[in-house]
Design an enzyme around this catalytic site. Structure first.
Site, PDB file in Angstrom:
ATOM      1  N   HIS A 138      -0.476  -3.577  -6.542  1.00  0.00           N
ATOM      2  CA  HIS A 138      -1.027  -3.012  -5.298  1.00  0.00           C
ATOM      3  C   HIS A 138      -2.238  -3.011  -4.784  1.00  0.00           C
ATOM      4  O   HIS A 138      -3.105  -1.986  -5.253  1.00  0.00           O
ATOM      5  CB  HIS A 138      -0.446  -1.276  -5.156  1.00  0.00           C
ATOM      6  CG  HIS A 138      -0.455  -0.646  -3.741  1.00  0.00           C
ATOM      7  ND1 HIS A 138       0.245   0.128  -3.464  1.00  0.00           N
ATOM      8  CD2 HIS A 138      -1.285  -0.937  -2.828  1.00  0.00           C
ATOM      9  CE1 HIS A 138      -0.108   0.718  -2.293  1.00  0.00           C
ATOM     10  NE2 HIS A 138      -1.077  -0.132  -1.700  1.00  0.00           N
ATOM     11  N   GLU A 192       2.563  -5.001  -3.114  1.00  0.00           N
ATOM     12  CA  GLU A 192       2.751  -3.893  -2.412  1.00  0.00           C
ATOM     13  C   GLU A 192       1.470  -3.762  -1.686  1.00  0.00           C
ATOM     14  O   GLU A 192       0.197  -3.903  -1.958  1.00  0.00           O
ATOM     15  CB  GLU A 192       2.992  -2.457  -3.255  1.00  0.00           C
ATOM     16  CG  GLU A 192       4.166  -2.453  -3.786  1.00  0.00           C
ATOM     17  CD  GLU A 192       4.188  -1.199  -4.753  1.00  0.00           C
ATOM     18  OE1 GLU A 192       5.138  -0.854  -5.138  1.00  0.00           O
ATOM     19  OE2 GLU A 192       3.101  -0.619  -5.050  1.00  0.00           O
ATOM     20  N   HIS A 215       8.042   5.707  -7.915  1.00  0.00           N
ATOM     21  CA  HIS A 215       6.931   6.572  -7.599  1.00  0.00           C
ATOM     22  C   HIS A 215       7.479   7.910  -8.514  1.00  0.00           C
ATOM     23  O   HIS A 215       8.397   8.507  -8.352  1.00  0.00           O
ATOM     24  CB  HIS A 215       6.671   7.209  -6.306  1.00  0.00           C
ATOM     25  CG  HIS A 215       5.119   7.862  -6.334  1.00  0.00           C
ATOM     26  ND1 HIS A 215       4.095   6.843  -5.987  1.00  0.00           N
ATOM     27  CD2 HIS A 215       4.616   9.033  -6.542  1.00  0.00           C
ATOM     28  CE1 HIS A 215       3.226   7.830  -6.074  1.00  0.00           C
ATOM     29  NE2 HIS A 215       3.493   8.760  -6.312  1.00  0.00           N
TER      30      HIS A 215
END
EC number: 2.6.99.2
Length: 239
Positions: free
Chosen positions: A43, A70, A190
């Site tokens: 990310h 991401e 997450h």
């Protein structure tokens, strides 16, 4: 089968704290795959506080499993996707001032915007996943705008898991059923860890992929990276 994608952001955080190239992000990605990871997630953020844009370039010809990038879909994100051609682009609605992803997209309010973004990304040849809260309406509209998958934001599940795991997983089951009903794939991520992962998998056996970074890297400090990846893989095999 639910695939394990290892998010290596924290490896880059450790490297950046000291400068230089130790730990070596590219080598760790290769090792994760060798140890059983079925995907690598990064990310990159505008401030490059962990994964740098150059890391994405360096990884693009190295990752042999599934490369998942991401990020917030600004123009630099599009440039990276066009260059790296990952298997999957995951759209996350966090701006540059956000410490970590803390909410999913409102696919109703941002329907037209996300539809355009999704179309542009799919034209580049990548699968598109949209990060959403466990809400059937958000999932439904993600499907309608053309996403290939949704990624369910699992921090609320993790936070409630030890108090009432049945209540914690209930909205995720409904969201997962909505994804199945609308014919799109399903990811999750997450705050998933060795305590809560198997229960989520048991209740949503058609889950395609989980992306795990922080907890997995923390566990690796105690158990070692190879052993930790295998431990997470085993959690995904428990039914």
């Amino acid at each position: 089968m639910t695939r394990l994608s290892v998010n290596i952001n924290k490896i880059a955080t450790l490297r950046n704290a000291r400068g230089g190239n130790n730990p070596h992000v590219v080598q760790v990605a290769k090792d994760c795959e060798h140890f059983g990871a079925e995907g690598i997630t990064v990310h990159p953020r505008p401030d490059e506080r962990h994964i740098r844009y150059q890391d994405v370039v360096d990884l693009k010809d190295v990752v042999t499993t599934e490369f998942n990038i991401e990020g917030y879909p600004d123009e630099r994100f599009f440039e990276l996707i066009a260059l790296a051609k990952p298997a999957q682009a995951t759209l996350v609605p966090d701006g540059p001032d956000v410490l970590t992803s803390n909410a999913g997209w409102n696919t109703v309010a941002h329907f037209d915007y996300l539809k355009e973004i999704t179309s542009r990304l799919k034209a580049l040849g990548t699968r598109v996943s949209i990060f959403v809260d466990p809400d059937t309406q958000m999932v439904e509209h993600a499907a309608k705008l053309g996403a290939d998958r949704v990624e369910l934001y699992t921090e609320p599940y993790a936070a409630q898991y030890h108090q009432n795991r049945e209540a914690a997983v209930a909205p995720y089951i409904k969201a997962a059923e909505a994804a199945k009903a609308h014919g799109i794939g399903l990811n999750a991520g997450h705050d998933l860890d060795l305590h809560n992962l198997a229960y989520l998998r048991q209740n949503i056996p058609w889950l395609d992929e989980v992306s795990i970074g922080h907890a997995l890297i923390c566990d690796a400090l105690y158990y070692g990276l190879e052993n930790t990846i295998q431990m997470y893989r085993r959690q995904l095999e428990l039914i």
